[in-house]
Design an enzyme around this catalytic site. Structure first.
Site, PDB file in Angstrom:
ATOM      1  CB  CYS A   1      -0.964   0.011   1.178  1.00  0.00           C
ATOM      2  SG  CYS A   1      -0.216   0.426   2.743  1.00  0.00           S
TER       3      CYS A   1
ATOM      4  CB  CYS B   1      39.059 -16.617  -1.754  1.00  0.00           C
ATOM      5  SG  CYS B   1      40.470 -16.170  -2.778  1.00  0.00           S
TER       6      CYS B   1
ATOM      7  CG  ASP C   1      -7.216  17.272 -38.883  1.00  0.00           C
ATOM      8  OD1 ASP C   1      -7.580  18.308 -39.462  1.00  0.00           O
ATOM      9  OD2 ASP C   1      -6.370  16.487 -39.340  1.00  0.00           O
TER      10      ASP C   1
END
Length: 839
Positions: free
Chosen positions: A85, A157, A536
């Site tokens: 939320c 490593c 238009d």
């Protein structure tokens, strides 16, 4: 003049050069960040003329042999997982803004994205750790940079990771590198190819492979683990409940309940602790207070049930909300990550990031097109539905454009790349949709403001309920303490604040899937309120190019008339001539042999065909040649009143026939306008620069209510104003270029044909990606449905909250009922909003 930070070799730099030196890109922990300094390049030399600065007033260190130093501000973006939320977003913001190295943290709940602006000492690990403390997880986002992530095998490593970093730092084309031994990931910002990096890593004994796309597996894993813990605590509660009725000691049942509380409540209590530290009052705080309080007064079953229901509700909410956000991720997955590049006679598979503009890629039948380009070889049909929403595949041949993410249906094609991967139409769509989902709609802004005032008030009221009645002798402390805890749980308006954003994200995602870009919640709400749409004419209601509409023969056959017209007009570049030539070619008519072709300016063309001069032109041309036209004048005038352009074909002695040309109405226009009337938009208006006759014919054919004819661009603005003065909420539909003033004036601007058209995408509020109106009724209907669902969500949330509050004081509302009313209401609101994904 001394050497300055923005200049070398004692050269005077321009202000533009200075400004660019103070805004750069760098890398922090392998993530591309933008570095800027607002005070840069504002100094002047001793003579008062702007010049190179003393290294931005010492706010940026001077360039050294090791390269430029890091400037002050840097921007990093993350994807956040686990928010259910908008109050979660606020908690993260407050938590991160406390960190010293962060100047600003912004979390957008709708898109689950975090943007951080911080200092150069900012540690990404520290940011991620802080987010994890708050109960969420984060993943850095890398966009539009040269940073790539690789898997590295063979490291045993941490010194191996350091060796790889040290070696790659010696490569000139590598700008930055970080290797993480624990994850086996390497992030490199480099200018050379992926193969070069793999080769360099191999030199020191390791194997690297690029990661093509990020995944959400971590989020899925977390969710699965969450469900396991919820199931475990649920079993404990069930055992304790059964034991309490079957003679098991109270001590044992209390132990079971307490373990269930710890298992389900560990995450919310930890999140609540950091939320309180950051000054945020979210649902975790309220719920943790209620559970701890229930335990203190010996209501172990109540406390365990409350925290279990809360955990289950959150998990379901998170899973549901991820469906709304998946629309963007699905778009991202549309385009393939690799492309077959034609190099000489060989085909080489390359990551799309490595393909340059101008290279040739090969797309096989059934494959998705990886990049925008132009077909140079082959014919096919392309399913463009992912981009434009068109249901019917479009035929493509050499010279046609294709878009990334669309599907090559049939033939194999060779495509010349015209845009890099970050500039494709698909990338722009994704960017626009994300921007749209990040914008708050007016309703959401109001609800958020309401919740920010409401929650603290109810929190204080809960404390008053706990303290005041027993203090004045009305009931026991335990009784009112319980009621106060119930009020705390009810206080958080989770369902209310989530009511709007989930609906908006769902609607915008649905629209994008259907080839409609809505640029924000504001425009989504406006579209739902529209009751008048102005169109238009040319290129919107009509095809925008003339076509042959009528052929009238007088002294010859139709084929002969078309053949003569074809011959005459084939040498002209006029749009009307092209329409006649195209019609003749489609009809399979052959042109005749002609010579002495000549253009008669403003009137027509002439040529010698079969040894005699023939003409194609307007009525004025034949009047000047004194050719008898009285018998055809009525027909010509009738065609002209219908808005058609008349071309007369004849010789110096007679009119052989008439061909009329008109801009035809689109096949989808009538259906689209009818659909708009069905969804309640009854005022449909046409704006055109054409004459009254043309406007009248088109309006009649398309069922337009009214029209404004013979308009200049500024007149279209006046027409929009007139409709607004009449009390209408007006949308304007145009091509996004010529109609820009009217689009800006209308309450809502809608542009046609966004696929590949940058201007349309930039100017309008809504973009119809396909070059037709068929998606417009769906868009209006979707917007109105979204508004309806938002109102349903808000009213439902408020009513549930009100009922829960009224049930507290008679003592009818238990703690578990309180949490069920809140999380249950939030879940119902989310599920209601998800209906918009399937509209």
């Amino acid at each position: 003049m001394a050497d300055k930070c923005c200049g070398t070799n004692n050269e005077m730099k321009t202000m533009e050069d200075q400004n660019s030196c103070c805004s750069s890109q760098k890398s922090v922990n392998g993530i591309a960040v933008t570095a800027t300094n607002s005070s840069c390049c504002s100094s002047t030399d001793n003579d008062g003329i702007p010049g190179p600065m003393d290294c931005c007033n010492n706010e940026v260190e001077k360039t050294s042999n090791n390269g430029p130093s890091v400037t002050e501000a840097e921007k990093i973006e993350y994807r956040i997982y686990g928010m259910d939320c908008p109050s979660c977003a606020l908690t993260i913001e407050k938590g991160l803004n406390r960190l010293n190295d962060i100047q600003e943290a912004k979390v957008n709940y709708n898109t689950a994205k975090l943007q951080i602006i911080g200092s150069n000492a900012l540690s990404l690990d520290r940011v991620e750790n802080e987010i994890q403390k708050l109960g969420f997880s984060a993943e850095p986002l890398i966009e539009k940079s040269n940073i790539r992530t690789y898997d590295v095998l063979g490291m045993d490593c941490s010194s191996c990771a350091k060796s790889i970093e040290n070696h790659l730092h010696t490569v000139p084309a590598v700008n930055s590198v970080t290797v993480n031994f624990s994850t086996g990931k390497m992030k490199v910002e480099h200018e050379n190819s992926v193969d070069d990096i793999i080769s360099e890593v191999a030199k020191i004994g390791f194997k690297a492979s690029p990661i093509r796309k990020s995944s959400d597996t971590r989020d899925t894993t977390n969710n699965n683990q969450g469900y396991g813990l919820i199931a475990f605590s649920g079993i404990l509660i069930a055992l304790g409940f059964i034991g309490s009725y079957s003679g098991v000691s109270a001590f044992i049942t209390t132990i079971l309940y307490s373990i269930a509380i710890v298992v389900s409540g560990y995450k919310p209590v930890r999140s609540a602790y950091y939320a309180v530290k950051s000054g945020s009052l979210d649902m975790n705080v309220l719920m943790s207070a209620a559970v701890i309080g229930a335990a203190l007064i010996g209501e172990w079953f109540e406390g365990a049930t409350v925290v279990w229901l809360f955990a289950l509700g959150n998990a379901l909410q998170t899973r549901s909300i991820e469906q709304t956000r998946s629309s963007i991720r699905n778009l991202m997955d549309l385009a393939p990550s690799e492309a077959w590049v034609l190099i000489g006679s060989d085909m080489v598979k390359k990551p799309v990031e490595e393909v340059s503009v101008g290279q040739i890629i090969v797309i096989k039948p059934g494959d998705r097109i990886p990049l925008d380009g132009e077909i140079i070889e082959g014919e096919t049909s392309v399913d463009q539905a992912p981009i434009t929403g068109e249901s019917i595949p479009v035929d493509k041949s050499a010279g046609d454009s294709v878009y990334a993410g669309t599907i090559n249906e049939s033939g194999s094609i060779e495509v010349k790349v015209t845009r890099l991967v970050e500039d494709t139409s698909l990338s722009k769509i994704i960017h626009l949709v994300e921007e749209a989902q990040e914008q708050k709609a007016p309703t959401q802004a109001f609800v958020d403001k309401f919740a920010s005032i409401y929650t603290p008030i109810v929190f204080v009221l809960a404390l008053a309920v706990i303290v005041l009645p027993p203090l004045f002798g009305f009931g026991t402390w335990g009784e009112w303490f319980y009621k106060g805890l119930a009020l705390l749980v009810v206080a958080c308006p989770c369902a209310l604040v989530i009511s709007t954003p989930v609906a908006i994200v769902s609607a915008i995602g649905n629209a994008a899937k259907n080839g409609v870009l809505i640029k924000g919640g504001t425009f989504l709400e406006k579209a739902g309120a529209i009751d008048a749409i102005a169109f238009d004419k040319t290129g919107t209601l009509t095809e925008g190019k003339p076509k042959v509409s009528d052929i009238i023969t007088l002294t010859t056959s139709e084929d002969e008339l078309i053949s003569l017209a074809f011959t005459l007009e084939n040498h002209s570049t006029h749009p009307i001539a092209k329409a006649i030539v195209e019609y003749a070619e489609d009809s399979g008519v052959q042109a005749k042999s002609g010579k002495s072709f000549k253009n008669i300016v403003g009137k027509g063309v002439q040529a010698i065909i079969n040894g005699e001069f023939h003409y194609a032109g307007n009525i004025k041309l034949f009047e000047e040649m004194n050719v008898p036209i009285h018998h055809v004048r009525t027909q010509v005038e009738h065609l002209q009143t219908q808005g058609k352009t008349v071309v007369m074909i004849g010789t110096e002695h007679e009119i052989m026939g008439i061909i009329s040309v008109a801009d035809t109405i689109r096949s989808t226009t009538v259906k689209a306008l009818h659909g708009l009337k069905q969804v309640g938009v009854n005022q449909l208006v046409m704006l055109t620069g054409d004459n009254e006759g043309t406007a009248k014919v088109i309006s009649k054919e398309s069922s337009i209510n009214r029209y404004f004819a013979e308009l200049l661009p500024e007149d279209k603005v006046d027409a929009i104003h007139q409709l607004q003065k009449e009390g209408h909420e007006v949308a304007m539909v145009g091509d996004g270029i010529n109609d820009a003033p009217a689009l800006a004036t209308a309450d809502l601007g809608i542009a046609m044909g966004g696929a590949g058209t940058d201007t349309a995408m930039e100017t309008a509020d809504i973009v119809l990606m396909a070059d037709n109106l068929e998606k417009l009724p769906h868009t209006v209907k979707l917007s109105r449905k979204a508004l309806t669902i938002i109102k349903q969500n808000i009213w439902f949330s408020l009513i549930v909250k009100f009922i829960a509050l009224t049930l507290i004081f008679p003592g009818w509302l238990t703690l578990w009922m309180a949490v069920l009313s809140d999380t249950g209401a939030a879940l119902i609101v989310i599920l209601n909003s998800l209906r918009l994904l399937r509209e």
